[in-house]
Motif scaffolding. Sequence first.
Motif, PDB file in Angstrom:
ATOM      1  N   TYR A 206       0.825  -0.983   0.058  1.00  0.00           N
ATOM      2  CA  TYR A 206      -0.191  -0.292   0.188  1.00  0.00           C
ATOM      3  C   TYR A 206       1.065   1.515  -0.002  1.00  0.00           C
ATOM      4  O   TYR A 206       2.038   1.164   0.246  1.00  0.00           O
ATOM      5  CB  TYR A 206      -0.952  -0.161   1.243  1.00  0.00           C
ATOM      6  N   ASN A 207       0.469   2.179   0.050  1.00  0.00           N
ATOM      7  CA  ASN A 207       1.075   3.302  -0.229  1.00  0.00           C
ATOM      8  C   ASN A 207       1.566   4.303   1.175  1.00  0.00           C
ATOM      9  O   ASN A 207       1.059   5.154   1.271  1.00  0.00           O
ATOM     10  CB  ASN A 207       0.490   4.498  -0.646  1.00  0.00           C
ATOM     11  N   ASP A 208       2.156   3.347   1.468  1.00  0.00           N
ATOM     12  CA  ASP A 208       3.188   3.785   2.713  1.00  0.00           C
ATOM     13  C   ASP A 208       3.978   4.783   2.893  1.00  0.00           C
ATOM     14  O   ASP A 208       4.748   5.209   3.164  1.00  0.00           O
ATOM     15  CB  ASP A 208       3.686   2.513   3.346  1.00  0.00           C
ATOM     16  N   SER A 209       4.484   5.377   0.794  1.00  0.00           N
ATOM     17  CA  SER A 209       5.538   6.287   1.215  1.00  0.00           C
ATOM     18  C   SER A 209       4.890   7.299   1.578  1.00  0.00           C
ATOM     19  O   SER A 209       5.173   8.596   1.863  1.00  0.00           O
ATOM     20  CB  SER A 209       5.159   6.892  -0.239  1.00  0.00           C
ATOM     21  N   VAL A 218       5.380   7.294   8.259  1.00  0.00           N
ATOM     22  CA  VAL A 218       6.042   6.213   9.330  1.00  0.00           C
ATOM     23  C   VAL A 218       7.429   5.336   7.852  1.00  0.00           C
ATOM     24  O   VAL A 218       8.548   4.780   8.858  1.00  0.00           O
ATOM     25  CB  VAL A 218       4.964   5.335   8.183  1.00  0.00           C
ATOM     26  N   VAL A 219       7.580   5.615   6.917  1.00  0.00           N
ATOM     27  CA  VAL A 219       9.048   5.132   6.507  1.00  0.00           C
ATOM     28  C   VAL A 219       8.936   6.310   5.285  1.00  0.00           C
ATOM     29  O   VAL A 219       8.569   6.962   4.702  1.00  0.00           O
ATOM     30  CB  VAL A 219       8.189   4.055   5.151  1.00  0.00           C
ATOM     31  N   SER A 220      10.240   6.168   5.383  1.00  0.00           N
ATOM     32  CA  SER A 220      11.042   7.029   3.978  1.00  0.00           C
ATOM     33  C   SER A 220      10.632   7.167   2.784  1.00  0.00           C
ATOM     34  O   SER A 220       9.520   5.722   2.094  1.00  0.00           O
ATOM     35  CB  SER A 220      11.948   6.956   3.480  1.00  0.00           C
ATOM     36  N   ALA A 221      10.727   7.957   2.052  1.00  0.00           N
ATOM     37  CA  ALA A 221       9.373   8.167   0.641  1.00  0.00           C
ATOM     38  C   ALA A 221      10.362   6.889  -0.256  1.00  0.00           C
ATOM     39  O   ALA A 221       9.191   6.018  -1.414  1.00  0.00           O
ATOM     40  CB  ALA A 221      10.214   9.256  -0.092  1.00  0.00           C
ATOM     41  N   ARG A 222      11.614   6.226  -0.351  1.00  0.00           N
ATOM     42  CA  ARG A 222      11.669   5.038  -0.911  1.00  0.00           C
ATOM     43  C   ARG A 222      12.486   4.000   0.105  1.00  0.00           C
ATOM     44  O   ARG A 222      12.647   2.926  -0.914  1.00  0.00           O
ATOM     45  CB  ARG A 222      13.609   5.737  -1.748  1.00  0.00           C
ATOM     46  N   GLY A 223      11.509   3.772   1.139  1.00  0.00           N
ATOM     47  CA  GLY A 223      12.209   2.765   2.476  1.00  0.00           C
ATOM     48  C   GLY A 223      11.271   2.350   2.273  1.00  0.00           C
ATOM     49  O   GLY A 223      11.282   0.903   2.873  1.00  0.00           O
ATOM     50  N   GLY A 224      10.045   2.561   2.288  1.00  0.00           N
ATOM     51  CA  GLY A 224       8.897   1.783   2.121  1.00  0.00           C
ATOM     52  C   GLY A 224       8.024  -0.098   0.486  1.00  0.00           C
ATOM     53  O   GLY A 224       9.212   0.562  -0.506  1.00  0.00           O
ATOM     54  N   THR A 225       7.286  -0.539   1.471  1.00  0.00           N
ATOM     55  CA  THR A 225       6.654  -1.263   0.166  1.00  0.00           C
ATOM     56  C   THR A 225       6.485  -1.157  -1.593  1.00  0.00           C
ATOM     57  O   THR A 225       5.877  -1.505  -2.356  1.00  0.00           O
ATOM     58  CB  THR A 225       5.925  -2.569   0.814  1.00  0.00           C
ATOM     59  N   TRP A 226       5.454   0.094  -0.925  1.00  0.00           N
ATOM     60  CA  TRP A 226       5.242   0.989  -2.235  1.00  0.00           C
ATOM     61  C   TRP A 226       6.376   0.551  -3.519  1.00  0.00           C
ATOM     62  O   TRP A 226       6.296   1.304  -4.142  1.00  0.00           O
ATOM     63  CB  TRP A 226       4.371   1.791  -1.896  1.00  0.00           C
ATOM     64  N   THR A 247      -9.494   1.315  -6.117  1.00  0.00           N
ATOM     65  CA  THR A 247      -8.445   1.580  -5.007  1.00  0.00           C
ATOM     66  C   THR A 247      -7.396   0.753  -5.093  1.00  0.00           C
ATOM     67  O   THR A 247      -6.989   1.197  -4.299  1.00  0.00           O
ATOM     68  CB  THR A 247     -10.152   2.083  -3.641  1.00  0.00           C
ATOM     69  N   ILE A 248      -7.420  -0.398  -5.427  1.00  0.00           N
ATOM     70  CA  ILE A 248      -6.484  -1.020  -5.556  1.00  0.00           C
ATOM     71  C   ILE A 248      -5.697  -1.611  -7.397  1.00  0.00           C
ATOM     72  O   ILE A 248      -6.280  -1.846  -8.048  1.00  0.00           O
ATOM     73  CB  ILE A 248      -6.549  -3.020  -4.847  1.00  0.00           C
ATOM     74  N   LEU A 262      -1.412  -2.805  -5.440  1.00  0.00           N
ATOM     75  CA  LEU A 262      -1.224  -1.535  -4.924  1.00  0.00           C
ATOM     76  C   LEU A 262      -2.003  -0.968  -4.664  1.00  0.00           C
ATOM     77  O   LEU A 262      -2.647  -0.809  -5.353  1.00  0.00           O
ATOM     78  CB  LEU A 262      -0.582  -0.890  -5.404  1.00  0.00           C
ATOM     79  N   LYS A 263      -2.069  -0.554  -2.881  1.00  0.00           N
ATOM     80  CA  LYS A 263      -3.725  -0.419  -2.739  1.00  0.00           C
ATOM     81  C   LYS A 263      -3.286   1.535  -2.298  1.00  0.00           C
ATOM     82  O   LYS A 263      -2.284   1.482  -1.640  1.00  0.00           O
ATOM     83  CB  LYS A 263      -3.901  -0.452  -1.588  1.00  0.00           C
ATOM     84  N   ASP A 264      -3.815   2.316  -2.742  1.00  0.00           N
ATOM     85  CA  ASP A 264      -4.044   3.590  -3.012  1.00  0.00           C
ATOM     86  C   ASP A 264      -4.391   3.728  -1.172  1.00  0.00           C
ATOM     87  O   ASP A 264      -4.397   3.161  -0.832  1.00  0.00           O
ATOM     88  CB  ASP A 264      -4.922   4.541  -3.724  1.00  0.00           C
ATOM     89  N   ASN A 265      -3.561   5.653  -0.937  1.00  0.00           N
ATOM     90  CA  ASN A 265      -3.848   5.799   0.568  1.00  0.00           C
ATOM     91  C   ASN A 265      -3.948   7.027   0.204  1.00  0.00           C
ATOM     92  O   ASN A 265      -3.246   7.812   1.183  1.00  0.00           O
ATOM     93  CB  ASN A 265      -2.581   5.231   1.396  1.00  0.00           C
ATOM     94  N   PRO A 266      -5.139   7.604   0.572  1.00  0.00           N
ATOM     95  CA  PRO A 266      -5.603   9.438   0.206  1.00  0.00           C
ATOM     96  C   PRO A 266      -5.326   9.291   1.898  1.00  0.00           C
ATOM     97  O   PRO A 266      -5.501  10.626   1.918  1.00  0.00           O
ATOM     98  CB  PRO A 266      -6.618   9.340  -0.909  1.00  0.00           C
ATOM     99  N   GLU A 267      -5.983   8.282   2.353  1.00  0.00           N
ATOM    100  CA  GLU A 267      -6.581   8.940   4.089  1.00  0.00           C
ATOM    101  C   GLU A 267      -5.420   9.479   4.259  1.00  0.00           C
ATOM    102  O   GLU A 267      -5.559   9.419   5.740  1.00  0.00           O
ATOM    103  CB  GLU A 267      -7.182   7.810   4.592  1.00  0.00           C
TER     104      GLU A 267
END
Length: 310
Positions: A206-209, A218-226, A247-248, A262-267
């Motif tokens: 999911y968009n953890d960035s 939560v993570v750096s811009a390049r450090g997460g699974t997104w 939405t995915i 890949l799940k979007d994350n507008p919230e």
Amino acid sequence: MRLPKLLFSLLLLCINNYAFSNSDTLIHFRFRDAIQVTIDQPTNQNFSRAQLVLYALPNGNTTAQTMGKRLATGDDWHFDIQHIDAQTRFVRNMLKENIIVVYLENDAKAWPQWKRQHADYRTQINALVDTIVQTLQLKQYSLHLNGHSGGGSFIFGYLDANPKLPKQLQRITFLDSNYGYDSSYAQQLQEWVTQKRSHYLTVFAYNDSIALYNGKPVVSARGGTWYKSKQMLQDLQALRFTCNTDTISHYQSANKRVNVYLKDNPERAIYHTQQVEKNGFIHSILIGTAAVNMGYRYYGERAYDLLIRQ
């Protein structure tokens, strides 16, 4: 008195689920004084081959929490966020196959840390897998590497230990766990996934960035699974992906054997565990089979709720 058709169908489903799925055996052993192995296998089932799923635990979770249970007053919330036990029983019910799930927990409660502590992690990982196979006395089996969160580090450790991946390896799943990906793995994965029709690579993220916790990233811009999943898609672009976006976003290779969700994350919320909880483990096993999307949907309501143990 005749039961309504829907109620009767549900009753039959519950009876069938209980009869097939509750007959399992747990085997526990320690490996080299740092890894706790828990094997969940069907009992008294006559199968000629097995699907061996190695599930590397997420950071900070115990095996019991990963297996899950129905929460009672005072229980730790970690018991209600993965439910691999109930999801395993769901897929056994759908496939009627010898699906053996092996929970891999290390004393550091984090596979990245365990790897840093063991310079010989490549040798240890291969020895661990061999020990599991020998313990179960498996003759014919397919291997499925699976894991959530830091569990992905174990999968990359296996890839490091086996530059030429073995023929038994049929599935690789990253359940929001490919933090350790870099482009050095691309050729290895591409060669493997195009080798046989039974090879499936599945990635959930999911968009953890942009996710926030108490107002902080939560993570750096390049450090997460997104970011890592997007990088993987770019590295594997020769497999020619199409994308079905809702939405995915579902990216699927032309041969249909690489699937990235890949799940979007507008919230700007944290959806780390939901990708497992909302039927993610089920989908990782059923994708590519005749039972895919039968009785469940990825990121839908829990399809396994009736199968959660007390």
